[in-house]
Write a protein that holds these residues in place. Structure first.
Motif, PDB file in Angstrom:
ATOM      1  N   ALA A 154      -6.345 -17.133  30.869  1.00  0.00           N
ATOM      2  CA  ALA A 154      -7.166 -18.129  30.158  1.00  0.00           C
ATOM      3  C   ALA A 154      -7.469 -17.734  28.722  1.00  0.00           C
ATOM      4  CB  ALA A 154      -8.471 -18.358  30.913  1.00  0.00           C
ATOM      5  N   SER A 155      -7.299 -16.467  28.378  1.00  0.00           N
ATOM      6  CA  SER A 155      -7.549 -16.023  27.003  1.00  0.00           C
ATOM      7  C   SER A 155      -6.320 -16.315  26.155  1.00  0.00           C
ATOM      8  CB  SER A 155      -7.875 -14.527  26.984  1.00  0.00           C
ATOM      9  OG  SER A 155      -8.120 -14.087  25.670  1.00  0.00           O
ATOM     10  N   ILE A 156      -6.474 -17.222  25.196  1.00  0.00           N
ATOM     11  CA  ILE A 156      -5.351 -17.695  24.376  1.00  0.00           C
ATOM     12  C   ILE A 156      -5.543 -17.214  22.936  1.00  0.00           C
ATOM     13  CG2 ILE A 156      -4.039 -19.700  23.633  1.00  0.00           C
ATOM     14  CD1 ILE A 156      -4.094 -19.408  26.654  1.00  0.00           C
ATOM     15  N   ALA A 157      -4.476 -16.669  22.351  1.00  0.00           N
ATOM     16  CA  ALA A 157      -4.579 -16.094  21.003  1.00  0.00           C
ATOM     17  C   ALA A 157      -3.717 -16.852  20.003  1.00  0.00           C
ATOM     18  CB  ALA A 157      -4.179 -14.628  21.017  1.00  0.00           C
ATOM     19  N   PHE A 158      -4.298 -17.076  18.820  1.00  0.00           N
ATOM     20  CA  PHE A 158      -3.586 -17.683  17.705  1.00  0.00           C
ATOM     21  C   PHE A 158      -3.683 -16.741  16.502  1.00  0.00           C
ATOM     22  CE2 PHE A 158      -5.076 -21.076  20.429  1.00  0.00           C
ATOM     23  CZ  PHE A 158      -3.966 -21.890  20.564  1.00  0.00           C
ATOM     24  N   ALA A 159      -2.697 -16.810  15.628  1.00  0.00           N
ATOM     25  CA  ALA A 159      -2.681 -15.965  14.432  1.00  0.00           C
ATOM     26  C   ALA A 159      -3.051 -16.800  13.213  1.00  0.00           C
ATOM     27  CB  ALA A 159      -1.304 -15.345  14.245  1.00  0.00           C
ATOM     28  N   PHE A 160      -3.969 -16.264  12.401  1.00  0.00           N
ATOM     29  CA  PHE A 160      -4.378 -16.891  11.144  1.00  0.00           C
ATOM     30  C   PHE A 160      -4.038 -15.908  10.040  1.00  0.00           C
ATOM     31  CE2 PHE A 160      -7.703 -18.069   7.960  1.00  0.00           C
ATOM     32  CZ  PHE A 160      -7.305 -19.389   7.768  1.00  0.00           C
ATOM     33  N   THR A 161      -3.062 -16.249   9.217  1.00  0.00           N
ATOM     34  CA  THR A 161      -2.595 -15.326   8.182  1.00  0.00           C
ATOM     35  C   THR A 161      -2.670 -15.972   6.811  1.00  0.00           C
ATOM     36  OG1 THR A 161      -0.304 -16.041   8.545  1.00  0.00           O
ATOM     37  CG2 THR A 161      -1.055 -14.110   9.769  1.00  0.00           C
ATOM     38  N   ALA A 162      -2.773 -15.126   5.794  1.00  0.00           N
ATOM     39  CA  ALA A 162      -2.899 -15.599   4.417  1.00  0.00           C
ATOM     40  C   ALA A 162      -1.878 -14.908   3.523  1.00  0.00           C
ATOM     41  CB  ALA A 162      -4.310 -15.349   3.894  1.00  0.00           C
TER      42      ALA A 162
END
Length: 331
Positions: A154-162
């Protein structure tokens, strides 16, 4: 150093008239043979990095200068326009306009003097560079590398990059919205962050960027790129059925007997093999199919009943395994 003179004697003219006092208003001369000490560095309050192209530096002296000796020609600038000089006495401000993105650096390359004429051609100072940055960062939001999709966790990860380091304090959970999930958290620093959420139900978990982030110069960004911001949450094992294939004659004179193996959802086909089945009075010779539907072919060994059983384990793409199968007619 001050030198002061006074008249303490007596003088006389040829007739003998004596005088013991003398007039005069300025009997003092300041002796100064020491050149001023100079300092050149970023002006107090100058942002660094800066999004404003006008960059200020401070030029200070240990004593008042002859202002007429201090001009723009005394300074050289890298990645900036000619210097504008303002100020008086011991404190001056040097202002330049950045020519492009990156470091703007100033140097003292002239000569200044104090009122006594003592000249100085060098200046101290440790920070004479300001980074000019007027471009907002480019940001991207998408599935994190290594995130399984579909996922049974249930733990879902997304990447936020700059495209450049961000002010970490400007990147918070409030900058994101998530559908079919809760407990959104943000971790990371610099140019790389992980946005994590906990799925609240089966199906798609989708994240979006709805806030504003900034780089150290204060350039803000309110939109994010990224092509895949959805992960399918699936924690339920498939339901399986094993039975005679539709159209299979019973009794049959053909030794090749067909059975249907079906699932409530698409399976990972690599987990469905002949080793998952056992046969009585026959040999499992072939398993074909994809997705949720497969055909198990058993070759009869002799006359009589040919029975098949599911004795293995199969899984859906999320990795949910199933070891039992329903079905009422397997003979």
């Amino acid at each position: 150093m001050l030198f002061r003179s006074s008249f303490t004697g007596s003088v006389a003219d040829p007739a003998g008239n004596a005088q013991t006092t003398a007039g005069g208003t300025d009997r003092t001369v300041t002796y100064d043979s020491i050149a001023p000490t100079l300092t050149l560095e970023q002006a107090a309050g100058q942002a660094d990095p800066a999004k404003d192209a006008s960059i200020a530096f401070a030029f200070t002296a240990s004593e008042p200068l002859d202002a007429g000796t201090l001009t723009a020609a005394d300074f050289t600038v890298t990645n900036g326009s000619a210097v504008a000089v303002s100020g008086s006495g011991t404190t001056f401000t040097l202002t330049t306009t950045a020519s492009g993105q990156g470091d703007v650096t100033i140097a003292f390359a002239g000569s200044v003097a104090d009122p006594a004429g003592n000249t100085k051609t060098t200046a101290g100072g440790t920070d004479r560079t300001v980074t000019y940055d007027s471009i907002a960062p480019t940001v991207t939001l998408q599935q994190a590398a290594g995130q399984v999709d579909p996922a049974k966790d249930a733990s879902i990860a997304f990447a936020f990059t700059a495209s450049e380091p961000l002010v970490s304090a400007s990147v918070t959970a409030a900058d994101f919205e998530v559908v079919n999930a809760t407990d959104l958290t943000v971790t990371g620093s610099g140019s790389t962050y992980t946005v994590t959420a906990t799925a609240t139900g089966q199906g798609d978990v989708t994240v979006s960027f709805t806030g504003s982030v900034a780089d150290p110069a204060g350039n803000t960004q309110t939109t994010a790129g990224g092509t895949d911001r959805t992960v399918t949450y699936d924690s339920i094992a498939p339901t399986l059925t094993l039975q005679q294939a539709a159209g299979q004659a019973d009794p049959a004179k053909n030794a090749a007997i067909g059975f249907t193996f079906s699932a409530s959802e698409a399976l990972d086909a690599s987990t469905v093999t002949a080793a998952d089945f056992t046969a009585t009075n026959g040999t499992v010779s072939l398993v074909t199919g994809v997705g949720a539907s497969y055909t198990v072919t058993v070759t009869a060994s002799g006359q009589g009943d040919v029975t098949v059983a599911f004795a293995g384990s199969v899984a859906d793409p999320a990795g949910n395994a199933q070891t039992t199968a329903g079905g009422t007619d397997r003979t």
